[in-house]
Write a protein that holds these residues in place. Sequence first.
Motif, PDB file in Angstrom:
ATOM      1  N   GLN A   1       8.556  25.321   2.127  1.00  0.00           N
ATOM      2  CA  GLN A   1       8.253  25.399   0.700  1.00  0.00           C
ATOM      3  C   GLN A   1       7.445  26.657   0.399  1.00  0.00           C
ATOM      4  O   GLN A   1       7.672  27.334  -0.614  1.00  0.00           O
ATOM      5  CB  GLN A   1       7.478  24.159   0.254  1.00  0.00           C
ATOM      6  N   ILE A   2       6.518  26.998   1.278  1.00  0.00           N
ATOM      7  CA  ILE A   2       5.722  28.215   1.103  1.00  0.00           C
ATOM      8  C   ILE A   2       6.615  29.452   1.160  1.00  0.00           C
ATOM      9  O   ILE A   2       6.515  30.349   0.318  1.00  0.00           O
ATOM     10  CB  ILE A   2       4.622  28.296   2.184  1.00  0.00           C
ATOM     11  N   LEU A   3       7.501  29.500   2.157  1.00  0.00           N
ATOM     12  CA  LEU A   3       8.376  30.668   2.305  1.00  0.00           C
ATOM     13  C   LEU A   3       9.333  30.803   1.127  1.00  0.00           C
ATOM     14  O   LEU A   3       9.584  31.916   0.637  1.00  0.00           O
ATOM     15  CB  LEU A   3       9.153  30.555   3.614  1.00  0.00           C
ATOM     16  N   ARG A   4       9.870  29.667   0.647  1.00  0.00           N
ATOM     17  CA  ARG A   4      10.774  29.710  -0.517  1.00  0.00           C
ATOM     18  C   ARG A   4      10.020  30.164  -1.766  1.00  0.00           C
ATOM     19  O   ARG A   4      10.545  30.927  -2.581  1.00  0.00           O
ATOM     20  CB  ARG A   4      11.407  28.335  -0.750  1.00  0.00           C
ATOM     21  N   THR A   5       8.781  29.700  -1.901  1.00  0.00           N
ATOM     22  CA  THR A   5       7.987  30.077  -3.072  1.00  0.00           C
ATOM     23  C   THR A   5       7.676  31.569  -3.063  1.00  0.00           C
ATOM     24  O   THR A   5       7.760  32.247  -4.089  1.00  0.00           O
ATOM     25  CB  THR A   5       6.683  29.260  -3.114  1.00  0.00           C
ATOM     26  N   LEU A   6       7.312  32.109  -1.901  1.00  0.00           N
ATOM     27  CA  LEU A   6       7.048  33.543  -1.800  1.00  0.00           C
ATOM     28  C   LEU A   6       8.296  34.358  -2.122  1.00  0.00           C
ATOM     29  O   LEU A   6       8.221  35.396  -2.793  1.00  0.00           O
ATOM     30  CB  LEU A   6       6.529  33.879  -0.406  1.00  0.00           C
ATOM     31  N   LEU A   7       9.447  33.898  -1.638  1.00  0.00           N
ATOM     32  CA  LEU A   7      10.706  34.580  -1.945  1.00  0.00           C
ATOM     33  C   LEU A   7      10.955  34.562  -3.451  1.00  0.00           C
ATOM     34  O   LEU A   7      11.330  35.588  -4.040  1.00  0.00           O
ATOM     35  CB  LEU A   7      11.857  33.906  -1.208  1.00  0.00           C
ATOM     36  N   ARG A   8      10.730  33.421  -4.074  1.00  0.00           N
ATOM     37  CA  ARG A   8      10.936  33.304  -5.517  1.00  0.00           C
ATOM     38  C   ARG A   8       9.962  34.196  -6.282  1.00  0.00           C
ATOM     39  O   ARG A   8      10.336  34.849  -7.266  1.00  0.00           O
ATOM     40  CB  ARG A   8      10.778  31.845  -5.939  1.00  0.00           C
ATOM     41  N   MET A   9       8.710  34.238  -5.833  1.00  0.00           N
ATOM     42  CA  MET A   9       7.712  35.099  -6.484  1.00  0.00           C
ATOM     43  C   MET A   9       8.113  36.568  -6.394  1.00  0.00           C
ATOM     44  O   MET A   9       7.899  37.350  -7.329  1.00  0.00           O
ATOM     45  CB  MET A   9       6.344  34.879  -5.847  1.00  0.00           C
ATOM     46  N   LYS A  10       8.699  36.949  -5.254  1.00  0.00           N
ATOM     47  CA  LYS A  10       9.149  38.322  -5.068  1.00  0.00           C
ATOM     48  C   LYS A  10      10.369  38.622  -5.946  1.00  0.00           C
ATOM     49  O   LYS A  10      10.404  39.636  -6.661  1.00  0.00           O
ATOM     50  CB  LYS A  10       9.482  38.553  -3.593  1.00  0.00           C
ATOM     51  N   MET A  11      11.353  37.747  -5.907  1.00  0.00           N
ATOM     52  CA  MET A  11      12.607  37.995  -6.612  1.00  0.00           C
ATOM     53  C   MET A  11      12.443  37.920  -8.125  1.00  0.00           C
ATOM     54  O   MET A  11      13.143  38.614  -8.864  1.00  0.00           O
ATOM     55  CB  MET A  11      13.672  36.994  -6.148  1.00  0.00           C
ATOM     56  N   SER A  12      11.521  37.096  -8.601  1.00  0.00           N
ATOM     57  CA  SER A  12      11.321  36.936 -10.041  1.00  0.00           C
ATOM     58  C   SER A  12      10.547  38.096 -10.659  1.00  0.00           C
ATOM     59  O   SER A  12      10.489  38.228 -11.887  1.00  0.00           O
ATOM     60  CB  SER A  12      10.570  35.632 -10.324  1.00  0.00           C
ATOM     61  N   GLY A  13       9.919  38.908  -9.823  1.00  0.00           N
ATOM     62  CA  GLY A  13       9.106  40.001 -10.324  1.00  0.00           C
ATOM     63  C   GLY A  13       7.640  39.627 -10.499  1.00  0.00           C
ATOM     64  O   GLY A  13       6.837  40.466 -10.944  1.00  0.00           O
ATOM     65  N   GLU A  14       7.260  38.395 -10.133  1.00  0.00           N
ATOM     66  CA  GLU A  14       5.873  37.974 -10.314  1.00  0.00           C
ATOM     67  C   GLU A  14       4.916  38.834  -9.493  1.00  0.00           C
ATOM     68  O   GLU A  14       3.854  39.257  -9.987  1.00  0.00           O
ATOM     69  CB  GLU A  14       5.694  36.505  -9.929  1.00  0.00           C
ATOM     70  N   ILE A  15       5.275  39.116  -8.238  1.00  0.00           N
ATOM     71  CA  ILE A  15       4.382  39.923  -7.399  1.00  0.00           C
ATOM     72  C   ILE A  15       4.277  41.341  -7.944  1.00  0.00           C
ATOM     73  O   ILE A  15       3.190  41.929  -7.976  1.00  0.00           O
ATOM     74  CB  ILE A  15       4.872  39.911  -5.940  1.00  0.00           C
ATOM     75  N   ASN A  16       5.380  41.882  -8.411  1.00  0.00           N
ATOM     76  CA  ASN A  16       5.341  43.207  -9.019  1.00  0.00           C
ATOM     77  C   ASN A  16       4.432  43.214 -10.243  1.00  0.00           C
ATOM     78  O   ASN A  16       3.667  44.171 -10.468  1.00  0.00           O
ATOM     79  CB  ASN A  16       6.748  43.648  -9.413  1.00  0.00           C
ATOM     80  N   ASP A  17       4.476  42.140 -11.035  1.00  0.00           N
ATOM     81  CA  ASP A  17       3.632  42.054 -12.226  1.00  0.00           C
ATOM     82  C   ASP A  17       2.150  42.002 -11.843  1.00  0.00           C
ATOM     83  O   ASP A  17       1.301  42.594 -12.524  1.00  0.00           O
ATOM     84  CB  ASP A  17       4.002  40.817 -13.047  1.00  0.00           C
ATOM     85  N   ILE A  18       1.836  41.281 -10.758  1.00  0.00           N
ATOM     86  CA  ILE A  18       0.447  41.202 -10.299  1.00  0.00           C
ATOM     87  C   ILE A  18      -0.040  42.588  -9.867  1.00  0.00           C
ATOM     88  O   ILE A  18      -1.143  43.022 -10.212  1.00  0.00           O
ATOM     89  CB  ILE A  18       0.314  40.199  -9.139  1.00  0.00           C
ATOM     90  N   ILE A  19       0.800  43.291  -9.113  1.00  0.00           N
ATOM     91  CA  ILE A  19       0.441  44.638  -8.655  1.00  0.00           C
ATOM     92  C   ILE A  19       0.230  45.565  -9.845  1.00  0.00           C
ATOM     93  O   ILE A  19      -0.748  46.319  -9.907  1.00  0.00           O
ATOM     94  CB  ILE A  19       1.534  45.192  -7.720  1.00  0.00           C
ATOM     95  N   LYS A  20       1.124  45.497 -10.815  1.00  0.00           N
ATOM     96  CA  LYS A  20       1.027  46.367 -11.988  1.00  0.00           C
ATOM     97  C   LYS A  20      -0.219  46.057 -12.802  1.00  0.00           C
ATOM     98  O   LYS A  20      -0.838  46.952 -13.386  1.00  0.00           O
ATOM     99  CB  LYS A  20       2.277  46.214 -12.850  1.00  0.00           C
TER     100      LYS A  20
END
Length: 255
Positions: A220-239
């Motif tokens: 579940q953790i790995l799937r969530t991280l993948l989803r966060m990456k693919m959705s652009g959430e991590i990019n938004d946090i960085i920005k």
Amino acid sequence: MRVVLGALWMISLASLAAPAPLRFSVSDSWGMPMAQLEGNRPTQGILYDLMLSLATQVGRPAEFHVLARARIANAMAQGDIDVRCYVAQAWVDNLSGDYSWSVPLMVQRNVLASTHTAPHTVQVATLPAQSIGTVLNYRYAALEPLFANGQLTRDDSRSEELVLLKLVAGRFEYAVINEWILDRFNLNLPPNQRLQKVAIIDEQSLGCIVRNDPNVPVQQILRTLLRMKMSGEINDIIKLYTGEEAQTLHTPDKN
């Protein structure tokens, strides 16, 4: 007595119902924009937001363990930490234990910083013998041959911010530093005193590792991280913290 036993029973039920926290490692060497540490806990930053969002989406409370970088691997091996983020496989080639890796989540770029502007890009391999600023227990694979032959000597500090403060104070001429941390540090300096990037040392794809344990929802953790990456959430946090899009690995020009 019945009232006491009833209260104990209710507490016991509440404990059973509450999900176990997701325990994250936090390196005490991190600085903004990666993480702000206050009172031995993170309060903001790219990695804090990423880990807090991950725990929330997995349905677990987040628990942060601030440790010296050299102690993190042992803490995971002993089962004291469930998730370690902001890590590259090259940094943990002797990792002991059973772990799963996430997809790459971001790119770290280490640069050579200086107090003066170079007339051209500095060729690190041709630098004269000298000490350069580094972070204690950090590995710099691209510089290891130069450390091994004595051309360069490490001047270690406990955090990246201390490295930059020493550079400003003139302790050494050059320092190796995370590009985002350098950019953040420069915001607090007058334009004519800002530190200069004179070379790119290396780039690393970074992700998270999760301890394989029946009590940890690894997939579940790995799937969530993948989803966060693919959705652009991590990019938004960085920005949010850098004003920039997430970095990608630089592809050298083949011409």
